[in-house]
Design an enzyme around this catalytic site. Structure first.
Site, PDB file in Angstrom:
ATOM      1  N   ASP A  39       0.901  -1.250  -0.009  1.00 61.55           N
ATOM      2  CA  ASP A  39      -0.096  -0.043   0.108  1.00 61.55           C
ATOM      3  C   ASP A  39       0.844   1.154   0.026  1.00 61.55           C
ATOM      4  O   ASP A  39       1.747   1.210   0.549  1.00 61.55           O
ATOM      5  CB  ASP A  39      -0.999   0.286   1.288  1.00 61.55           C
ATOM      6  CG  ASP A  39      -2.319  -0.739   1.174  1.00 61.55           C
ATOM      7  OD1 ASP A  39      -2.259  -1.661   0.180  1.00 61.55           O
ATOM      8  OD2 ASP A  39      -3.087  -0.403   1.792  1.00 61.55           O
ATOM      9  N   CYS A  64      -8.526   5.319   0.983  1.00 65.58           N
ATOM     10  CA  CYS A  64      -9.226   4.879   2.164  1.00 65.58           C
ATOM     11  C   CYS A  64      -8.418   5.878   3.025  1.00 65.58           C
ATOM     12  O   CYS A  64      -6.998   6.086   3.092  1.00 65.58           O
ATOM     13  CB  CYS A  64      -9.359   3.786   2.653  1.00 65.58           C
ATOM     14  SG  CYS A  64     -10.089   2.374   1.443  1.00 65.58           S
ATOM     15  N   TYR A  96      -8.330 -13.345   4.527  1.00 67.11           N
ATOM     16  CA  TYR A  96      -7.223 -12.908   5.002  1.00 67.11           C
ATOM     17  C   TYR A  96      -7.434 -12.229   6.677  1.00 67.11           C
ATOM     18  O   TYR A  96      -6.332 -11.778   6.831  1.00 67.11           O
ATOM     19  CB  TYR A  96      -6.474 -11.615   4.236  1.00 67.11           C
ATOM     20  CG  TYR A  96      -7.630 -10.564   3.870  1.00 67.11           C
ATOM     21  CD1 TYR A  96      -7.806  -9.542   4.848  1.00 67.11           C
ATOM     22  CD2 TYR A  96      -8.491 -10.764   2.809  1.00 67.11           C
ATOM     23  CE1 TYR A  96      -8.556  -8.466   4.584  1.00 67.11           C
ATOM     24  CE2 TYR A  96      -9.409  -9.634   2.631  1.00 67.11           C
ATOM     25  CZ  TYR A  96      -9.481  -8.355   3.441  1.00 67.11           C
ATOM     26  OH  TYR A  96     -10.460  -7.390   3.206  1.00 67.11           O
ATOM     27  N   ASN A 107     -17.907  12.673   2.414  1.00 66.66           N
ATOM     28  CA  ASN A 107     -17.452  13.835   1.758  1.00 66.66           C
ATOM     29  C   ASN A 107     -17.238  14.886   2.827  1.00 66.66           C
ATOM     30  O   ASN A 107     -18.226  15.038   3.517  1.00 66.66           O
ATOM     31  CB  ASN A 107     -18.375  14.367   0.533  1.00 66.66           C
ATOM     32  CG  ASN A 107     -18.151  13.447  -0.734  1.00 66.66           C
ATOM     33  OD1 ASN A 107     -17.338  12.647  -0.720  1.00 66.66           O
ATOM     34  ND2 ASN A 107     -19.233  13.399  -1.493  1.00 66.66           N
ATOM     35  N   HIS A 148     -17.072   9.926  -1.115  1.00 66.22           N
ATOM     36  CA  HIS A 148     -16.042   9.193  -2.118  1.00 66.22           C
ATOM     37  C   HIS A 148     -14.892   9.018  -1.020  1.00 66.22           C
ATOM     38  O   HIS A 148     -14.060   8.410  -1.736  1.00 66.22           O
ATOM     39  CB  HIS A 148     -15.999  10.207  -2.936  1.00 66.22           C
ATOM     40  CG  HIS A 148     -17.204  10.350  -4.016  1.00 66.22           C
ATOM     41  ND1 HIS A 148     -18.240  11.238  -3.869  1.00 66.22           N
ATOM     42  CD2 HIS A 148     -17.540   9.736  -5.107  1.00 66.22           C
ATOM     43  CE1 HIS A 148     -19.163  11.307  -4.762  1.00 66.22           C
ATOM     44  NE2 HIS A 148     -18.679  10.327  -5.657  1.00 66.22           N
ATOM     45  N   GLU A 186      -4.068   0.509  -2.049  1.00 63.45           N
ATOM     46  CA  GLU A 186      -3.275  -0.655  -2.798  1.00 63.45           C
ATOM     47  C   GLU A 186      -2.433  -0.245  -3.966  1.00 63.45           C
ATOM     48  O   GLU A 186      -3.038   0.694  -4.789  1.00 63.45           O
ATOM     49  CB  GLU A 186      -4.117  -1.935  -3.037  1.00 63.45           C
ATOM     50  CG  GLU A 186      -4.947  -2.392  -1.699  1.00 63.45           C
ATOM     51  CD  GLU A 186      -6.193  -1.471  -1.621  1.00 63.45           C
ATOM     52  OE1 GLU A 186      -7.117  -1.959  -0.707  1.00 63.45           O
ATOM     53  OE2 GLU A 186      -6.511  -0.644  -2.119  1.00 63.45           O
TER      54      GLU A 186
END
Length: 223
Positions: A39, A64, A96, A107, A148, A186
């Site tokens: 990441d 994120c 995982y 937002n 978002h 990622e």
């Protein structure tokens, strides 16, 4: 672990902490037997439009914001899976981990659509600033949902309980003396669509002067 490898690992972690303290990105690889992903991680308070563009274009995954548990509690952020009253929430065990760290999507109220680089940068940077003193923030007055920017709740017990990028990003922020809010995204391979191979991520880090750290070394240094 040999003394040479230990010295190299410690230096890498130290470089990551130094970069994060200066508002710069770091690449973190978790574990090959977990997600097996690298990441790109930023301190949330330092994210601007250029950083969002880099996350979109050079990382390519989901952008994120990981928040420490004390911040998530102050903002009354749930685990999203606990709030969804729909059969899809009753999914099988994750491959995982035991549970997802996803919370709400938000937002900032001063954004328009919320998706542009400038809009997401505003939302993310204000989340980072708010994390410095979460009790002083009127979260519903400043942010709206859905939005978002995906929020993640770090485990209440940190890296001793969960060893994900969420927890590693928050731990890195703590060690760097930054508010407990870190952007994680990622890194994907444009050609295969899969997670970027670690050797390619290392090459990217070297080319751009970004610290690269393995999760095992970061956890060993922080726990």
């Amino acid at each position: 672990m040999s003394s040479q490898h230990k010295s190299t690992s410690t230096g890498t972690v130290a470089a990551a902490v130094e970069a994060f303290a200066a508002g710069q990105p770091v690449l973190i690889h978790d574990f090959d037997d977990r997600e097996g992903e690298v990441d790109m991680v930023y301190p949330a308070g330092d994210v601007d439009s250029a950083a969002v563009s880099r996350l979109r274009n050079d990382a390519g995954g989901l952008i994120c914001v990981a928040l420490g548990p004390e911040v998530a509690d102050a903002f009354e952020l749930p685990f999203l899976a606990d709030e969804i009253d729909h059969p899809v929430a009753e999914s099988d065990h994750l491959g995982y981990d035991e549970r997802s760290s996803f919370s709400l999507t938000v937002n900032h109220r001063d954004t328009y659509t919320g998706i542009t680089d400038a809009d997401r940068a505003l939302t993310i940077s204000r989340l980072g600033e708010a994390a410095a003193d979460p009790e002083a923030v009127d979260f519903p007055r400043e942010f709206r949902a859905p939005g978002h920017v995906h929020l993640l709740r770090a485990s209440r017990y940190g890296l001793s309980d969960r060893k994900g990028h969420t927890e590693m990003g928050v731990a890195l922020a703590h060690e760097a003396g930054r508010p407990p809010a870190a952007v994680v995204c990622e890194m994907l391979d444009d050609e295969t669509g899969e997670a970027l191979q670690t050797e390619d991520a290392r090459a990217y880090a070297e080319k751009h002067g970004i610290p690269y750290v393995d999760g095992k070394d970061l956890i060993a240094a922080f726990t």
